[in-house]
Design a protein around this motif. Structure first.
Motif, PDB file in Angstrom:
ATOM      1  N   GLU A 146      -2.380  -8.954   3.014  1.00  0.00           N
ATOM      2  CA  GLU A 146      -2.757  -7.944   4.036  1.00  0.00           C
ATOM      3  C   GLU A 146      -1.563  -7.049   4.213  1.00  0.00           C
ATOM      4  O   GLU A 146      -1.540  -5.859   4.861  1.00  0.00           O
ATOM      5  N   ALA A 147      -0.394  -7.175   3.532  1.00  0.00           N
ATOM      6  CA  ALA A 147       0.892  -6.390   3.246  1.00  0.00           C
ATOM      7  C   ALA A 147       0.339  -5.222   2.701  1.00  0.00           C
ATOM      8  O   ALA A 147       1.047  -4.206   2.332  1.00  0.00           O
ATOM      9  N   PHE A 148      -0.363  -5.347   1.568  1.00  0.00           N
ATOM     10  CA  PHE A 148      -1.066  -4.544   0.559  1.00  0.00           C
ATOM     11  C   PHE A 148      -2.122  -3.597   1.040  1.00  0.00           C
ATOM     12  O   PHE A 148      -2.342  -2.459   0.697  1.00  0.00           O
ATOM     13  N   ASP A 149      -3.117  -4.178   1.790  1.00  0.00           N
ATOM     14  CA  ASP A 149      -4.265  -3.610   2.278  1.00  0.00           C
ATOM     15  C   ASP A 149      -4.779  -3.800   3.654  1.00  0.00           C
ATOM     16  O   ASP A 149      -5.005  -5.066   3.744  1.00  0.00           O
ATOM     17  N   HIS A 150      -4.791  -3.047   4.458  1.00  0.00           N
ATOM     18  CA  HIS A 150      -5.206  -3.525   5.934  1.00  0.00           C
ATOM     19  C   HIS A 150      -6.627  -3.411   6.016  1.00  0.00           C
ATOM     20  O   HIS A 150      -7.161  -3.578   7.200  1.00  0.00           O
ATOM     21  N   ASN A 151      -7.395  -3.069   5.079  1.00  0.00           N
ATOM     22  CA  ASN A 151      -8.744  -2.952   5.233  1.00  0.00           C
ATOM     23  C   ASN A 151      -9.699  -4.103   4.668  1.00  0.00           C
ATOM     24  O   ASN A 151      -9.645  -5.095   5.349  1.00  0.00           O
ATOM     25  N   PHE A 152     -10.417  -3.766   3.644  1.00  0.00           N
ATOM     26  CA  PHE A 152     -11.354  -4.896   3.344  1.00  0.00           C
ATOM     27  C   PHE A 152     -10.819  -6.180   2.892  1.00  0.00           C
ATOM     28  O   PHE A 152     -10.114  -6.271   2.047  1.00  0.00           O
ATOM     29  N   ASN A 153     -11.315  -7.015   3.736  1.00  0.00           N
ATOM     30  CA  ASN A 153     -11.111  -8.380   3.267  1.00  0.00           C
ATOM     31  C   ASN A 153      -9.670  -8.845   3.129  1.00  0.00           C
ATOM     32  O   ASN A 153      -9.331  -9.542   2.340  1.00  0.00           O
ATOM     33  N   ALA A 154      -8.836  -8.285   3.824  1.00  0.00           N
ATOM     34  CA  ALA A 154      -7.469  -8.104   3.465  1.00  0.00           C
ATOM     35  C   ALA A 154      -6.633  -9.279   3.294  1.00  0.00           C
ATOM     36  O   ALA A 154      -5.654  -9.289   2.521  1.00  0.00           O
ATOM     37  N   SER A 155      -7.108 -10.262   3.956  1.00  0.00           N
ATOM     38  CA  SER A 155      -6.382 -11.609   3.890  1.00  0.00           C
ATOM     39  C   SER A 155      -6.679 -12.268   2.614  1.00  0.00           C
ATOM     40  O   SER A 155      -5.953 -13.476   2.376  1.00  0.00           O
ATOM     41  N   GLU A 156      -7.702 -12.078   1.897  1.00  0.00           N
ATOM     42  CA  GLU A 156      -8.097 -12.901   0.943  1.00  0.00           C
ATOM     43  C   GLU A 156      -8.161 -12.210  -0.756  1.00  0.00           C
ATOM     44  O   GLU A 156      -8.295 -12.974  -1.741  1.00  0.00           O
ATOM     45  N   LEU A 157      -8.272 -10.838  -0.711  1.00  0.00           N
ATOM     46  CA  LEU A 157      -8.720 -10.361  -1.857  1.00  0.00           C
ATOM     47  C   LEU A 157      -7.951  -8.785  -1.915  1.00  0.00           C
ATOM     48  O   LEU A 157      -7.964  -8.040  -1.042  1.00  0.00           O
ATOM     49  N   TYR A 158      -7.691  -8.452  -3.248  1.00  0.00           N
ATOM     50  CA  TYR A 158      -6.977  -6.970  -3.132  1.00  0.00           C
ATOM     51  C   TYR A 158      -7.346  -6.626  -4.913  1.00  0.00           C
ATOM     52  O   TYR A 158      -7.152  -7.671  -5.636  1.00  0.00           O
ATOM     53  N   ALA A 159      -7.448  -5.354  -4.928  1.00  0.00           N
ATOM     54  CA  ALA A 159      -7.475  -4.811  -6.491  1.00  0.00           C
ATOM     55  C   ALA A 159      -7.026  -3.504  -6.427  1.00  0.00           C
ATOM     56  O   ALA A 159      -7.230  -2.693  -5.416  1.00  0.00           O
ATOM     57  N   ASN A 160      -6.332  -2.673  -7.638  1.00  0.00           N
ATOM     58  CA  ASN A 160      -5.878  -1.745  -7.406  1.00  0.00           C
ATOM     59  C   ASN A 160      -5.757  -1.221  -8.994  1.00  0.00           C
ATOM     60  O   ASN A 160      -5.459  -1.891  -9.683  1.00  0.00           O
ATOM     61  N   ASP A 161      -5.597   0.290  -8.817  1.00  0.00           N
ATOM     62  CA  ASP A 161      -4.857   0.814  -9.928  1.00  0.00           C
ATOM     63  C   ASP A 161      -3.497   0.409 -10.169  1.00  0.00           C
ATOM     64  O   ASP A 161      -2.770   0.654  -8.924  1.00  0.00           O
ATOM     65  N   PHE A 162      -2.736   0.111 -11.090  1.00  0.00           N
ATOM     66  CA  PHE A 162      -1.419  -0.450 -11.073  1.00  0.00           C
ATOM     67  C   PHE A 162      -0.419   0.604 -10.649  1.00  0.00           C
ATOM     68  O   PHE A 162       0.307   0.267  -9.808  1.00  0.00           O
ATOM     69  N   ALA A 163      -0.417   1.780 -11.100  1.00  0.00           N
ATOM     70  CA  ALA A 163       0.544   2.907 -10.929  1.00  0.00           C
ATOM     71  C   ALA A 163       0.224   3.183  -9.426  1.00  0.00           C
ATOM     72  O   ALA A 163       1.416   3.427  -8.509  1.00  0.00           O
ATOM     73  N   LYS A 164      -0.834   3.259  -8.822  1.00  0.00           N
ATOM     74  CA  LYS A 164      -1.012   3.516  -7.500  1.00  0.00           C
ATOM     75  C   LYS A 164      -0.533   2.447  -6.672  1.00  0.00           C
ATOM     76  O   LYS A 164       0.140   2.624  -5.521  1.00  0.00           O
ATOM     77  N   HIS A 165      -0.521   1.162  -7.260  1.00  0.00           N
ATOM     78  CA  HIS A 165      -0.234   0.075  -6.270  1.00  0.00           C
ATOM     79  C   HIS A 165       1.339   0.124  -6.158  1.00  0.00           C
ATOM     80  O   HIS A 165       1.785  -0.108  -5.224  1.00  0.00           O
ATOM     81  N   ILE A 166       2.049   0.383  -7.279  1.00  0.00           N
ATOM     82  CA  ILE A 166       3.787   0.436  -7.159  1.00  0.00           C
ATOM     83  C   ILE A 166       4.132   1.617  -6.319  1.00  0.00           C
ATOM     84  O   ILE A 166       5.041   1.527  -5.858  1.00  0.00           O
ATOM     85  N   ARG A 167       3.424   2.868  -6.499  1.00  0.00           N
ATOM     86  CA  ARG A 167       3.445   3.813  -5.783  1.00  0.00           C
ATOM     87  C   ARG A 167       3.525   3.535  -4.290  1.00  0.00           C
ATOM     88  O   ARG A 167       4.378   4.019  -3.752  1.00  0.00           O
ATOM     89  N   VAL A 168       2.174   3.238  -3.739  1.00  0.00           N
ATOM     90  CA  VAL A 168       2.093   2.943  -2.286  1.00  0.00           C
ATOM     91  C   VAL A 168       2.950   1.784  -1.928  1.00  0.00           C
ATOM     92  O   VAL A 168       3.387   1.695  -0.816  1.00  0.00           O
ATOM     93  N   ASN A 169       3.291   0.669  -2.560  1.00  0.00           N
ATOM     94  CA  ASN A 169       4.136  -0.332  -2.097  1.00  0.00           C
ATOM     95  C   ASN A 169       5.499  -0.445  -2.820  1.00  0.00           C
ATOM     96  O   ASN A 169       6.085  -1.544  -3.128  1.00  0.00           O
TER      97      ASN A 169
END
Length: 293
Positions: free
Chosen positions: A10-33
């Motif tokens: 949930e530290a990465f995404d506070h929206n969909f099913n945030a406590s169990e599942l996450y997916a992202n484009d890697f460049a966006k992932h490291i930019r946002v986080n």
């Protein structure tokens, strides 16, 4: 005391099913986080990332691995890692909890995939150009599905992740045959149970017989299982787990070296220092200084 952060999904995404599942484009992932991912950290979930572009290093539990196009990495919960890039990375990343995966596939165990047998197995493979193209299509599907709002969204993503793991397991076994003799599910299960016990007791209990007794098997049989899967002994794994914890404590806490030796169950620092140097070819102090900021 400074402690290494344990990141939750949930530290990465506070929206969909945030406590169990996450997916992202890697460049966006490291930019946002950016504030989270470039410092040593650990997770409470399983992680897979595939790079299509970029170079650098990925340090996992104090071992450095090269990042290049085609690099794939797998992380178990509890492993310490961070990235350092020398050129702009591109790719895809996903992570999930054990519970959500095994709820979707109750007849399948995540630990039966060879890259999740054990934290002692190699956590990376490098794909050929054609293999990368095929895998990227699947990862794009996962990322696209994650962004959608649709019925059975979770089921679709998990099905795609399972197919990804199946394909990557076949490639992993082909590329790392020496680490992947055909292993029975029973052996893998005992190894996992051993590693769970080891995580709990390694500070106080350093004899193979203790763990064999807990598992209701003989010491000889436990050694046979570990030798078959990892080509190591029970004593090797106990020693390696202790040294890994020593390194984590040296780098990520303010404990003195004397305090660390006590925490790890050694009677005196001199003995701990001798063991550490014999296994790593450097003293605890020299190792600590390597990571001093």
């Amino acid at each position: 005391m400074k402690r290494i952060p344990v990141l939750q999904i949930e530290a990465f995404d506070h929206n969909f099913n945030a406590s169990e599942l996450y997916a992202n484009d890697f460049a966006k992932h490291i930019r946002v986080n950016e504030k989270l991912v470039h410092k040593p950290h650990t997770h409470n979930f399983y992680l897979c990332v595939i790079f299509t572009e970029g170079t650098g290093t990925h340090e996992i539990d104090f071992t450095k691995y090269a990042i290049e196009p085609g690099s794939v990495f797998f992380l178990n919960p509890g492993q310490t890692h961070f990235w350092k890039f020398t050129s702009q990375p591109q790719g895809y990343i996903f992570f999930h909890t054990l519970a959500v995966f095994e709820m979707a596939f109750p007849q399948q165990r995540l630990e039966h995939f060879p890259f999740y047998y054990s934290i002692n197995n190699t956590p990376t493979i490098t794909l050929s150009h054609n293999q990368l193209l095929q895998m990227v299509n699947r990862l794009k599907e996962i990322y696209t599905a994650y962004q959608e709002t649709a019925i059975f969204k979770t089921e679709k993503i998990l099905s795609l992740i399972n197919l990804t793991y199946i394909d990557l397991a076949q490639l992993y076994i082909a590329k790392e045959p020496e680490e992947n003799t055909t292993v029975s599910a029973h052996y893998v299960q005992i190894l996992k149970e051993f590693e769970k016990l080891l995580d709990i007791h390694f500070r106080q209990e350093k004899s193979a017989s203790f763990y064999a007794e807990k598992l209701n098997i003989t010491t000889k049989h436990l050694n046979r299982i570990i030798k078959t899967i990892l080509d190591k002994t029970t004593t090797d794994l106990i020693s390696e787990r202790t040294l890994l914890e020593a390194k984590r404590l040296m780098v990520h806490t303010s404990n003195s070296l004397n305090e660390i030796s006590e925490i790890l169950g050694f009677e005196d620092y001199a003995y701990f220092s001798r063991i550490f140097k014999a296994k790593t070819n450097q003293t605890p102090l020299s190792f600590k200084n390597l990571y001093a900021h």
